[in-house]
Design a protein around this motif. Structure first.
Motif, mmCIF file in Angstrom:
data_model
loop_
_atom_site.group_PDB
_atom_site.id
_atom_site.type_symbol
_atom_site.label_atom_id
_atom_site.label_comp_id
_atom_site.label_asym_id
_atom_site.label_seq_id
_atom_site.Cartn_x
_atom_site.Cartn_y
_atom_site.Cartn_z
ATOM 1 N N GLY A 45 0.841 -1.216 0.000
ATOM 2 C CA GLY A 45 0.000 0.000 0.000
ATOM 3 C C GLY A 45 0.862 1.247 0.000
ATOM 4 N N GLY A 46 1.886 1.247 0.866
ATOM 5 C CA GLY A 46 2.794 2.398 0.992
ATOM 6 C C GLY A 46 3.536 2.652 -0.306
ATOM 7 N N LEU A 47 4.076 1.556 -0.870
ATOM 8 C CA LEU A 47 4.841 1.682 -2.124
ATOM 9 C C LEU A 47 3.958 2.215 -3.251
ATOM 10 C CD1 LEU A 47 7.093 -1.508 -2.367
ATOM 11 C CD2 LEU A 47 7.836 0.866 -2.391
ATOM 12 N N SER A 48 2.736 1.649 -3.339
ATOM 13 C CA SER A 48 1.818 2.075 -4.407
ATOM 14 C C SER A 48 1.528 3.565 -4.289
ATOM 15 C CB SER A 48 0.508 1.291 -4.330
ATOM 16 O OG SER A 48 0.778 -0.068 -4.236
ATOM 17 N N THR A 49 1.287 4.020 -3.035
ATOM 18 C CA THR A 49 0.993 5.448 -2.822
ATOM 19 C C THR A 49 2.160 6.299 -3.318
ATOM 20 O OG1 THR A 49 -0.064 4.680 -0.798
ATOM 21 C CG2 THR A 49 0.097 7.059 -1.080
ATOM 22 N N ILE A 50 3.399 5.888 -2.943
ATOM 23 C CA ILE A 50 4.587 6.654 -3.360
ATOM 24 C C ILE A 50 4.654 6.712 -4.898
ATOM 25 C CG2 ILE A 50 7.135 6.684 -3.359
ATOM 26 C CD1 ILE A 50 6.960 5.428 -0.537
ATOM 27 N N LEU A 57 8.822 8.558 -10.653
ATOM 28 C CA LEU A 57 9.002 7.114 -10.449
ATOM 29 C C LEU A 57 8.136 6.273 -11.390
ATOM 30 C CD1 LEU A 57 9.144 6.921 -6.548
ATOM 31 C CD2 LEU A 57 11.023 6.553 -8.132
ATOM 32 N N GLN A 58 7.262 6.939 -12.112
ATOM 33 C CA GLN A 58 6.346 6.174 -12.976
ATOM 34 C C GLN A 58 7.011 5.795 -14.299
ATOM 35 O OE1 GLN A 58 2.860 8.622 -13.158
ATOM 36 N NE2 GLN A 58 2.381 8.325 -10.992
ATOM 37 N N ILE A 65 12.427 -2.359 -10.476
ATOM 38 C CA ILE A 65 13.362 -2.463 -9.336
ATOM 39 C C ILE A 65 12.577 -2.627 -8.031
ATOM 40 C CG2 ILE A 65 15.092 -1.217 -7.956
ATOM 41 C CD1 ILE A 65 16.135 -0.027 -10.597
ATOM 42 N N ALA A 66 11.570 -1.758 -7.825
ATOM 43 C CA ALA A 66 10.783 -1.814 -6.592
ATOM 44 C C ALA A 66 10.076 -3.166 -6.471
ATOM 45 C CB ALA A 66 9.770 -0.677 -6.569
#
Lengths: 177, 489
Positions: A45-50, A57-58, A65-66
């Motif tokens: 959830g956190g990663l998706s929000t970032i 980052l898109q 990588i993520a």
């Protein structure tokens, strides 16, 4: 290297290696899996929000990588955690508690009752659902972790706690006589 | 003798001490803000603003000091030390006297002039709850210490007499000089550099706005670095480092005197501030002594008493005694253990040499890879020179394995480690808290294990020994711990 320099007959001593160990309850693996699921869902959830909020980052490279690191961490946690679960075993003797844990680094902890300061039984919300508890044993050791035995049945954890407290009290009474 | 049953305040001098302590705490927190304000200030009304801000901070510190002083009371009731403190946030500390580990007396110039002492009381437990009484009359300080320590030892000592202290060691000027010159200067320079770098960002604006410092920096940027200049700079840095090392050692060990009586060691030292510590024998959990290469050559060592409840990070209670003669170790150790296991005629055991290879592979190599990676940014291919360290490190680790010895006897364990310097440690069986046998998958395949014995004063580790041996030592350790009711503290 042969070990023979003790001035007493070591063969006559009670041997740790001869003690039958008891594995922790099998439901504890379910507890672990649910905990990992919740943890990795929060991280996802956190990663998706970032990634949604940061335009830079898109791009496929950053996302790959993520995702790669995420999957690697997930697999490592699950594989090591499961391996470690299978190694968790304990044994209670007259005068001490023995606890085996760890998979890549395998540990055997040996805690004499007469060195215990106190002990605590913890029950997390997921553990409670499966009727399990965790027993933490505290000594006065200044370094290293205190010994925590996960995946015990609640009744068993309480019985162990009572046993430990009785032992500590008995020792204190002896000292005061 | 005074009983301290009625709660009492500290001596009024404590107000001064507490004021400076709070002042220091406040300044440590706000000094970067102050510098920022100082440099970024506008001309108009600035003096008035500073006066108001300074006045407000000073008033806050004053009020806080007076409140802290007025609301701090201590007493001894029902065998417990009771301290109540705080005005807004009230705290009550109750410590059974049996739990008190040591009582330290300190005396600065101000204390000496007002016939008072600062008293620090160390209590058991990991959190190391510590009680500090900033100033009380000297006679009260001594009476309080005697009262506490007598109570602590009540069960063991039948007739209390004035302790007949015996001098164990005294560090004279030549010893102090030897200790200073043989100090680890690389450590000193690392501390100085770390301090400078950590503060660099804070003082950067100050440098930019100070003409002299600005000139020095721009000169440093413009100058051509020849070998001569680098050598000169190296010598200057070396001399400064040695001077700083000397100051550190002088401040720490000046007039270092160790005395002992039946109950414990009395340590006294200090250049600007005279400090005293009392370490009861029974609080000692482990004894270690070590020398670096230079100290080993000139027969110097630092002996470290590992006392219950203190961990590595709490330097304040880390007891280090400078040893100038090997006989001093033989005088100090017997109160903990009658004989050194290494001197009982038993053969020292070795550790397995694969320890050296594993340590090089998993510690040195990753560090060098990172270092080479960073160095490559500046030196390109020359960065590979970093790997010259690898064979040196491996050689050092192999030497470590070759020299490592440990002894197991009826009294306890002893270990000896050495490469350039050397370190030894002894552990009495009665001080064991719990035993741990650790095996990596590699160790398991090779039939090896690491034995870790945990005590209340730190851990005693035997790496890469035979797995069966580790279990046998564990069996014996448990037997010794469980078969006697001997107290560990």
């Amino acid at each position: 290297m042969s070990f023979s320099n003790l001035p007493i007959d070591t063969e006559g001593l009670p041997e740790v290696q001869a003690v039958p160990f008891k594995p922790i309850h099998s439901d504890y693996l379910k507890v672990l899996r649910i905990s990992w699921f919740i943890l990795f869902l929060i991280v996802l959830g956190g990663l998706s929000t970032i990634f949604i909020l940061t335009k830079k980052l898109q791009n496929p490279v950053a996302i790959s990588i993520a995702a790669g690191i995420y999957v690697l961490l997930l697999l490592t946690t699950v594989i090591i955690g499961t391996g470690s679960f299978r190694r968790k075993q304990y044994a209670v003797r007259e005068k001490d508690i023995l606890y085996k844990t760890g998979w890549i680094f395998q540990n055997l902890h040996m805690v004499p009752f007469n060195r215990l300061q106190h002990c605590v039984v913890n029950m997390g919300p997921i553990e409670r659902r499966f009727g399990l508890a965790t027993l933490s044993l505290y000594t006065a050791a200044s370094e290293g972790k205190d010994i925590t035995i996960h995946g015990l049945l609640q009744t068993e954890a309480e019985q162990l706690k009572e046993l430990v407290i009785q032992q500590i009290q008995a020792l204190n009474t002896d000292e005061n006589i | 003798m005074k009983t301290f049953e009625t709660p009492q305040r500290q001596s009024p001098l404590a107000l001064v001490m507490m004021f400076f302590k709070i002042f220091r705490t406040v300044i440590t927190v706000i000094w970067p803000i102050l510098i920022g304000l100082l440099l970024g200030q506008k001309k108009e009304n600035s003096e008035l603003k500073w006066l108001i801000a300074g006045g407000a901070i000073l008033l806050f510190i004053l009020v806080r000091t007076v409140l802290d002083y007025l609301y701090f009371r201590f007493s001894i009731k029902d065998g417990q030390l009771v301290v109540r403190k705080g005005f807004f946030y009230k705290t009550a500390i109750t410590v059974p006297l049996e739990r008190i580990q040591a009582v330290h007396l300190e005396q600065s110039f101000l204390h000496a002039a007002t016939l008072t002492h600062k008293l620090i009381i160390d209590t058991a437990g990991k959190e190391g709850a510590e009680v500090t009484i900033y100033a009380i009359p000297s006679s009260d300080a001594v009476a309080l210490r005697t009262l506490i320590l007598n109570r602590v030892d009540e069960k063991e000592i039948t007739a209390e007499t004035t302790p007949a202290t015996k001098l164990v060691s005294k560090l004279d000027l030549s010893g102090l000089l030897k200790l200073s010159l043989s100090a680890n200067h690389i450590e000193t320079i690392a501390i100085v550099m770390a301090f400078l770098f950590s503060r660099y960002e804070d003082v950067k604006p100050l440098i930019k706005n100070t003409p002299l410092l600005k000139n020095v920096i721009s000169y440093g940027e413009a100058v051509k670095y020849t070998w001569q200049l680098i050598t000169t700079l190296f010598f200057i840095v070396t001399i400064i480092t040695i001077i700083i090392s000397c100051i550190r050692i002088f401040l720490r060990f000046y007039n270092y005197t160790v005395r002992m009586d039946r109950k414990g060691y009395y340590i006294r030292w200090g250049l600007l501030q005279v400090r005293q510590k009392m370490i009861p024998f029974k609080r000692i959990q482990m004894i270690m002594w070590r020398s670096n290469f230079l100290r080993r050559l000139i027969g110097l060592a630092l002996l470290n008493l590992k006392v219950a409840g203190t961990d590595e990070t709490k330097k304040k209670v880390l007891i280090e005694l400078p040893i100038t003669d090997k006989q001093q170790i033989r005088q100090i150790v017997p109160v903990y253990q009658p004989a050194l296991p290494a001197e009982t005629g038993t053969i020292g055991q070795k550790i397995h040499r694969s320890y050296a290879y594993r340590k090089t592979l998993f510690v040195t190599l990753p560090v060098l890879l990172v270092a080479a990676g960073l160095a490559a940014l500046v030196w390109q291919w020359y960065a590979l020179l970093v790997f010259i360290w690898l064979p040196y490190s491996l050689g050092l680790q192999l030497l470590y394995c070759h020299n490592f010895r440990f002894w197991v006897t009826r009294e306890g364990l002893q270990q000896y480690k050495s490469t350039w310097g050397r370190a030894e440690a002894i552990l009495n069986w009665k001080n064991i808290q719990y035993v741990q046998v650790r095996q990596s998958l590699y160790q398991k395949r090779k039939g090896l294990a690491t034995l870790i014995i945990h005590t209340a004063g730190g851990r005693f580790e035997l790496p890469y020994i035979n797995h069966n041996d580790s279990l046998q030592i564990s069996n014996y350790a448990l037997y010794r711990t469980e078969s006697s009711q001997q107290k560990w503290m």
